[in-house]
Design a protein around this motif. Sequence first.
Motif, PDB file in Angstrom:
ATOM      1  N   GLY A  53      -8.756  85.436  15.455  1.00 47.12           N
ATOM      2  CA  GLY A  53     -10.077  85.579  14.853  1.00 47.12           C
ATOM      3  C   GLY A  53     -10.621  84.274  14.318  1.00 47.12           C
ATOM      4  N   LEU A  54      -9.744  83.477  13.683  1.00 49.21           N
ATOM      5  CA  LEU A  54     -10.183  82.214  13.098  1.00 49.21           C
ATOM      6  C   LEU A  54     -10.639  81.230  14.169  1.00 49.21           C
ATOM      7  CD1 LEU A  54     -10.364  80.321  10.640  1.00 49.21           C
ATOM      8  CD2 LEU A  54      -7.947  79.851  10.905  1.00 49.21           C
ATOM      9  N   SER A  55      -9.799  81.063  15.204  1.00 50.10           N
ATOM     10  CA  SER A  55     -10.164  80.142  16.276  1.00 50.10           C
ATOM     11  C   SER A  55     -11.425  80.605  16.983  1.00 50.10           C
ATOM     12  CB  SER A  55      -9.045  80.051  17.306  1.00 50.10           C
ATOM     13  OG  SER A  55      -7.855  79.709  16.693  1.00 50.10           O
ATOM     14  N   LEU A  56     -11.506  81.919  17.195  1.00 51.62           N
ATOM     15  CA  LEU A  56     -12.638  82.437  17.956  1.00 51.62           C
ATOM     16  C   LEU A  56     -13.940  82.163  17.219  1.00 51.62           C
ATOM     17  CD1 LEU A  56     -13.555  84.147  20.419  1.00 51.62           C
ATOM     18  CD2 LEU A  56     -13.643  86.071  18.843  1.00 51.62           C
ATOM     19  N   THR A  57     -13.973  82.469  15.919  1.00 52.40           N
ATOM     20  CA  THR A  57     -15.206  82.243  15.159  1.00 52.40           C
ATOM     21  C   THR A  57     -15.606  80.775  15.233  1.00 52.40           C
ATOM     22  OG1 THR A  57     -14.531  84.004  13.697  1.00 52.40           O
ATOM     23  CG2 THR A  57     -16.297  82.580  12.934  1.00 52.40           C
ATOM     24  N   PHE A  58     -14.615  79.906  15.034  1.00 58.97           N
ATOM     25  CA  PHE A  58     -14.910  78.479  15.104  1.00 58.97           C
ATOM     26  C   PHE A  58     -15.394  78.085  16.494  1.00 58.97           C
ATOM     27  CE2 PHE A  58     -12.939  77.565  11.018  1.00 58.97           C
ATOM     28  CZ  PHE A  58     -13.650  76.461  10.619  1.00 58.97           C
ATOM     29  N   ALA A  59     -14.713  78.595  17.526  1.00 57.32           N
ATOM     30  CA  ALA A  59     -15.093  78.229  18.893  1.00 57.32           C
ATOM     31  C   ALA A  59     -16.521  78.668  19.174  1.00 57.32           C
ATOM     32  CB  ALA A  59     -14.123  78.859  19.890  1.00 57.32           C
ATOM     33  N   LEU A  60     -16.880  79.860  18.691  1.00 58.36           N
ATOM     34  CA  LEU A  60     -18.238  80.350  18.932  1.00 58.36           C
ATOM     35  C   LEU A  60     -19.256  79.510  18.169  1.00 58.36           C
ATOM     36  CD1 LEU A  60     -17.706  84.211  18.947  1.00 58.36           C
ATOM     37  CD2 LEU A  60     -18.030  82.697  20.884  1.00 58.36           C
ATOM     38  N   HIS A 105     -21.869  67.848  10.373  1.00 52.23           N
ATOM     39  CA  HIS A 105     -21.755  68.121   8.954  1.00 52.23           C
ATOM     40  C   HIS A 105     -22.177  69.528   8.581  1.00 52.23           C
ATOM     41  CE1 HIS A 105     -22.209  63.609   9.142  1.00 52.23           C
ATOM     42  NE2 HIS A 105     -20.940  63.904   9.056  1.00 52.23           N
ATOM     43  N   SER A 106     -22.394  70.350   9.586  1.00 53.59           N
ATOM     44  CA  SER A 106     -22.633  71.750   9.250  1.00 53.59           C
ATOM     45  C   SER A 106     -21.461  72.590   9.731  1.00 53.59           C
ATOM     46  CB  SER A 106     -23.934  72.229   9.879  1.00 53.59           C
ATOM     47  OG  SER A 106     -23.829  72.217  11.287  1.00 53.59           O
ATOM     48  N   ALA A 107     -21.274  72.631  11.031  1.00 49.54           N
ATOM     49  CA  ALA A 107     -20.339  73.614  11.563  1.00 49.54           C
ATOM     50  C   ALA A 107     -19.028  73.006  12.026  1.00 49.54           C
ATOM     51  CB  ALA A 107     -20.986  74.347  12.739  1.00 49.54           C
ATOM     52  N   THR A 108     -18.962  71.695  12.228  1.00 50.15           N
ATOM     53  CA  THR A 108     -17.808  71.209  12.987  1.00 50.15           C
ATOM     54  C   THR A 108     -16.948  70.253  12.195  1.00 50.15           C
ATOM     55  OG1 THR A 108     -19.220  69.554  13.980  1.00 50.15           O
ATOM     56  CG2 THR A 108     -18.924  71.573  15.178  1.00 50.15           C
ATOM     57  N   MET A 109     -17.042  68.969  12.518  1.00 49.01           N
ATOM     58  CA  MET A 109     -16.182  67.923  11.946  1.00 49.01           C
ATOM     59  C   MET A 109     -15.662  68.217  10.542  1.00 49.01           C
ATOM     60  SD  MET A 109     -15.218  64.622  12.270  1.00 49.01           S
ATOM     61  CE  MET A 109     -14.867  63.221  11.236  1.00 49.01           C
ATOM     62  N   VAL A 110     -16.587  68.361   9.589  1.00 47.98           N
ATOM     63  CA  VAL A 110     -16.157  68.474   8.201  1.00 47.98           C
ATOM     64  C   VAL A 110     -15.492  69.815   7.927  1.00 47.98           C
ATOM     65  CG1 VAL A 110     -17.859  66.857   7.354  1.00 47.98           C
ATOM     66  CG2 VAL A 110     -18.428  69.263   7.508  1.00 47.98           C
ATOM     67  N   LYS A 111     -15.715  70.782   8.818  1.00 48.08           N
ATOM     68  CA  LYS A 111     -15.053  72.076   8.622  1.00 48.08           C
ATOM     69  C   LYS A 111     -13.636  72.054   9.170  1.00 48.08           C
ATOM     70  CE  LYS A 111     -18.434  74.891   7.051  1.00 48.08           C
ATOM     71  NZ  LYS A 111     -19.559  75.292   7.884  1.00 48.08           N
ATOM     72  N   ALA A 112     -13.285  70.965   9.862  1.00 54.29           N
ATOM     73  CA  ALA A 112     -11.941  70.916  10.443  1.00 54.29           C
ATOM     74  C   ALA A 112     -10.882  70.992   9.351  1.00 54.29           C
ATOM     75  CB  ALA A 112     -11.767  69.641  11.269  1.00 54.29           C
ATOM     76  N   GLY A 113     -11.141  70.333   8.233  1.00 56.39           N
ATOM     77  CA  GLY A 113     -10.176  70.384   7.133  1.00 56.39           C
ATOM     78  C   GLY A 113     -10.048  71.793   6.585  1.00 56.39           C
ATOM     79  N   VAL A 114     -11.196  72.448   6.452  1.00 53.66           N
ATOM     80  CA  VAL A 114     -11.176  73.835   5.976  1.00 53.66           C
ATOM     81  C   VAL A 114     -10.434  74.709   6.986  1.00 53.66           C
ATOM     82  CG1 VAL A 114     -12.600  75.804   5.371  1.00 53.66           C
ATOM     83  CG2 VAL A 114     -13.306  73.509   4.702  1.00 53.66           C
ATOM     84  N   TYR A 115     -10.688  74.428   8.263  1.00 54.98           N
ATOM     85  CA  TYR A 115      -9.981  75.180   9.304  1.00 54.98           C
ATOM     86  C   TYR A 115      -8.477  75.036   9.129  1.00 54.98           C
ATOM     87  CZ  TYR A 115      -7.877  76.223  13.796  1.00 54.98           C
ATOM     88  OH  TYR A 115      -7.062  76.722  14.772  1.00 54.98           O
ATOM     89  N   SER A 141     -22.629  77.437   8.260  1.00 54.38           N
ATOM     90  CA  SER A 141     -22.819  76.809   9.565  1.00 54.38           C
ATOM     91  C   SER A 141     -24.224  77.067  10.072  1.00 54.38           C
ATOM     92  CB  SER A 141     -21.808  77.367  10.568  1.00 54.38           C
ATOM     93  OG  SER A 141     -20.512  77.119  10.113  1.00 54.38           O
ATOM     94  N   MET A 142     -24.716  78.272   9.844  1.00 54.56           N
ATOM     95  CA  MET A 142     -26.048  78.600  10.377  1.00 54.56           C
ATOM     96  C   MET A 142     -27.138  77.938   9.550  1.00 54.56           C
ATOM     97  SD  MET A 142     -25.643  82.515  11.684  1.00 54.56           S
ATOM     98  CE  MET A 142     -25.049  83.208  10.179  1.00 54.56           C
ATOM     99  N   PHE A 143     -27.101  78.146   8.203  1.00 52.59           N
ATOM    100  CA  PHE A 143     -28.246  77.631   7.448  1.00 52.59           C
ATOM    101  C   PHE A 143     -28.215  76.109   7.336  1.00 52.59           C
ATOM    102  CE2 PHE A 143     -25.552  78.838   3.611  1.00 52.59           C
ATOM    103  CZ  PHE A 143     -25.441  77.576   3.052  1.00 52.59           C
ATOM    104  N   LYS A 144     -27.014  75.520   7.243  1.00 48.05           N
ATOM    105  CA  LYS A 144     -26.991  74.064   7.085  1.00 48.05           C
ATOM    106  C   LYS A 144     -27.357  73.366   8.379  1.00 48.05           C
ATOM    107  CE  LYS A 144     -26.327  72.560   3.618  1.00 48.05           C
ATOM    108  NZ  LYS A 144     -25.150  72.132   2.911  1.00 48.05           N
ATOM    109  N   GLY A 145     -26.903  73.923   9.488  1.00 46.82           N
ATOM    110  CA  GLY A 145     -27.308  73.359  10.782  1.00 46.82           C
ATOM    111  C   GLY A 145     -28.819  73.382  10.910  1.00 46.82           C
ATOM    112  N   ILE A 179     -18.882  76.370  17.257  1.00 50.80           N
ATOM    113  CA  ILE A 179     -18.939  75.033  17.861  1.00 50.80           C
ATOM    114  C   ILE A 179     -19.760  75.054  19.142  1.00 50.80           C
ATOM    115  CG2 ILE A 179     -17.549  73.275  18.996  1.00 50.80           C
ATOM    116  CD1 ILE A 179     -15.288  74.159  16.997  1.00 50.80           C
ATOM    117  N   SER A 180     -19.490  76.046  19.995  1.00 48.67           N
ATOM    118  CA  SER A 180     -20.206  76.053  21.274  1.00 48.67           C
ATOM    119  C   SER A 180     -21.635  76.545  21.097  1.00 48.67           C
ATOM    120  CB  SER A 180     -19.451  76.910  22.290  1.00 48.67           C
ATOM    121  OG  SER A 180     -19.206  78.186  21.750  1.00 48.67           O
TER     122      SER A 180
END
Lengths: 785, 139
Positions: free
Chosen positions: A82-89, A251-261, A339-343, A91-92
């Motif tokens: 579930g975690l990877s999937l949400t992130f993958a969706l 800085h919304s959905a990806t790079m900086v969320k990697a640490g949180v991931y 991810s949605m609102f900051k993007g 990101i893409s």
Amino acid sequence: MNADSSWVTLLVMLSPFIAAFFAPALTRLLKHNAAWALALVPALIFVHFSSFAPRIADGGVVTGGFQWVPSFNVNFSWYVDGLSLTFALLISGIGALIVLYSGGYLKNNENLGRFFSFILMFMGSMLGLVLSDSFLMFFVYWELTSITSFLLIGFDHTRAASRRAAIQALIVTGGGGLLLLAGLLLIWNVTGLTEMSLLLRSGDLLRESPFYLAIFVLVLGGAFTKSAQFPLHFWLPNAMEAPTPVSAYLHSATMVKAGVYLLMRLNPVLGDTAPWETVLPIFGGATLIVGTLLAIRQTDLKLMLAYTTVASLGLLVLLTGFGTEMAIVGGVLYLIAHSMFKGALFMVAGSIDHSAGTRDINRLGGLMRIMPITFGAAIVSAVSMAGIWPMFGFLAKEELYLGLFATQSWSLLMTAVAFVGNGLMFAVGFAVALKPFLGKLKADSDHPHESHILIWLGPAVLAALSFLTALFSSLTHHFLSSPMATAVAGDTVSVYISLVPHFGAPLLLSIATIIFGIIVYLVLGSARALMARILDAIGWGPDRGFDQFVNGIVRLSFMVTGWHQSGRMENYMKATFILVAATILLPMVLNGELPAWPAVSTQVQFYELAIMAIAAIGLLAVLQAKNRLTAIVSLGIQGFAVALIFMLYGAPDLSFTQFMVETLSVVILALAMTRLRLLPTDHRPMRETIVDATIAIICGLAFVLMLLRVVQVPFDPTLSEFFKQYSLSIAHGANIVNVILVDFRGTDTWGEIAVVLIAGLAIHALIRIRFGSRRGEIAANEPTE
Amino acid sequence: MNTLIFRTIAPYLTSLMVLFSIFVLLRGHNEPGGGFIGGLIAASAFAIYGIACGVSPVRRAIYFHPLGIAGFGLVLATLSGMLSVFFHVPFMTGLWGYVPIFEENVPVSTVLFFDIGVYFVVVGAITSVALALEERSRD
């Protein structure tokens, strides 16, 4: 999972890189409209991973992979839960919108093709990061995101500020990556596992390990640098030097969320301990408060958003580490909402900049009529950011208050931190979304206009999603939130929260947050002035600290270099020979291995004596020589005598080589002497002569002692017998020395001739350097303040 | 050193030494000699020629830049080591074959080419240093 779909997933994971390869050519062909074609790649990735959603919603996982280094049990494998999937969706999905947005935003940039290439590479790295099962692959992708973000932040490489920001981001996140690598290796060592999927099933293995604390600190080092936690947050706002699409994406959905991931991924195996539940909330809370306070200080739209991103990351870390299931659910929902609102808000900031020519909030106003679509997207996103009904952010805020709030003092403290942070973020969010659009049109906005479809499409879609995901919350929870929360918590979690408000402490807290936010919004101007005064009073921040740190390292390395590289030949020679003597003598003395007094043979032949006499005469001549050239030639005499000794004792090859080496040394030394234009005679004072002579004698003595000792050890004939036996039979050579050189130990020789070549190159370069032109360059390398 | 006798003899001496160096190189596998010694002999030959007749005749005579020769040697040695990989034996394993020349089976091996590579590296590197030094000592 069968082999065919493994190949499909592998292809999907590599597709961004493949697209990155073709992007420049395609962009040359289609100009900015290449965005439509390139956005298909992330869109297809999105579709591919969406097809996993039903299976994962039913509690399944998708795994697959290929062997990579079987001997180390390292695989190229992926693990989609579930975690990877949400992130993958995320990101893409956001990636597709960002590619379109970039096409519009950088329409007239001549390097647009390169930009597409970088951002697709980044997308591929990020995707790989969240899908990786094997640690090594995870680390490689982790560092790849650092490297590609370096390229993206420094995209506008002609400006010094953007170069500095890029290097800063690379040093901070790349350095953290090294900590993470150490942490992963330690996990590997402790558990013997190399894959996330197996680690997640290892139970308390890590928690009970004596290395738990070390692993914890190292993993946090990776996560906190990547996710910009205070006091390592400074690289993120500086990274706003990048073109806006980069900020919107990284800085919304990806790079900086990697640490949180990373934290969320390891929560089931590292979490639920006292350090985890203390350190994470403290750092997260501090980051939240510092981020929001600094956000208030800014007037630049992008910087305001950047600092609220820092704050949001703090909030996510706080929620991940808080320890209750509800807090984790709150974190999951907030991550999706953010991810949605900051993007969207970043893209809005870019649109405003693009259209009005400035991002300064004090110089913007009245754009509402001119840019209605952008305004709509901005207001919807800000509502979600503020956590107001009926956006997805509302759900997240309800859930996180539900998770944090309790009557213990720790919970109350964290609730208070979250409350203040949320309230301030509310104010900043609306400042970004309202101030540029309301009021009168400011004079210095030159030709504002509604943007190209490529530019408004992204924010509009994301804003719509902020609403739709909340409206159909049961679907969102079924496919995204619940599986993700399950993966983070480590056991099954179902998320129910919906737009139907239910009364209780969370709702009251939400309402209080809104009131607090409105108050801050109204006094934002004076709050900003106050913050500015406070920051000026402090005068120092981690950003300046970074510069001081880098300068310190540069100065230290200059100091160290200056200390051991004096640039004087005699010092180098002295150091070399003292070291040689020490390495030979010290072990012998310390181990009590000094040789016994040798038995002098009485059967010395007269020619042997003659040769020794020649050697001695040669040496005496060196010492007596008034002229350097004479000394060099006399040294040659001694060398020839040694070569003769080799010859007499049956080492023709050695002797032969010695002759040639002696001859060439004399020739080259003589040439070097004439070249150096030294005085013909030696003018050292007595003191130096004595020091040099002592070193020389000790060196000579060391060699003599070593040789004597070696001869006194019983001779081990294994190797000589081996070479005698096999050199002709398997290497077809009668000359054992040569066979060893070119066949048995050929790889050694290969390395040695490479050294000869490099030494030749280096000497050639040294001779060719003309001193006059080098001076200036050396001076330019001095450290500068 | 610019004497008439030396200048007259140097070309002959150099030619002889180079010939000798090749002889030493090729006999190396069975008799004392080999690429390293051969290379040193050839390098001293060029050094002598350079001292006697100046650097530019030497550069003209060897045609390639000495460092180019050295680089070629390293490549040759590497390739002859790598050839074994294509025969499914480890890197640097010697491969032998017999080439009939004038009804005589002459053994040829990758090892020989490796040694020739060593020869070129040594000749090139040392000649380059010697020539550079000689050149500068004249200006």
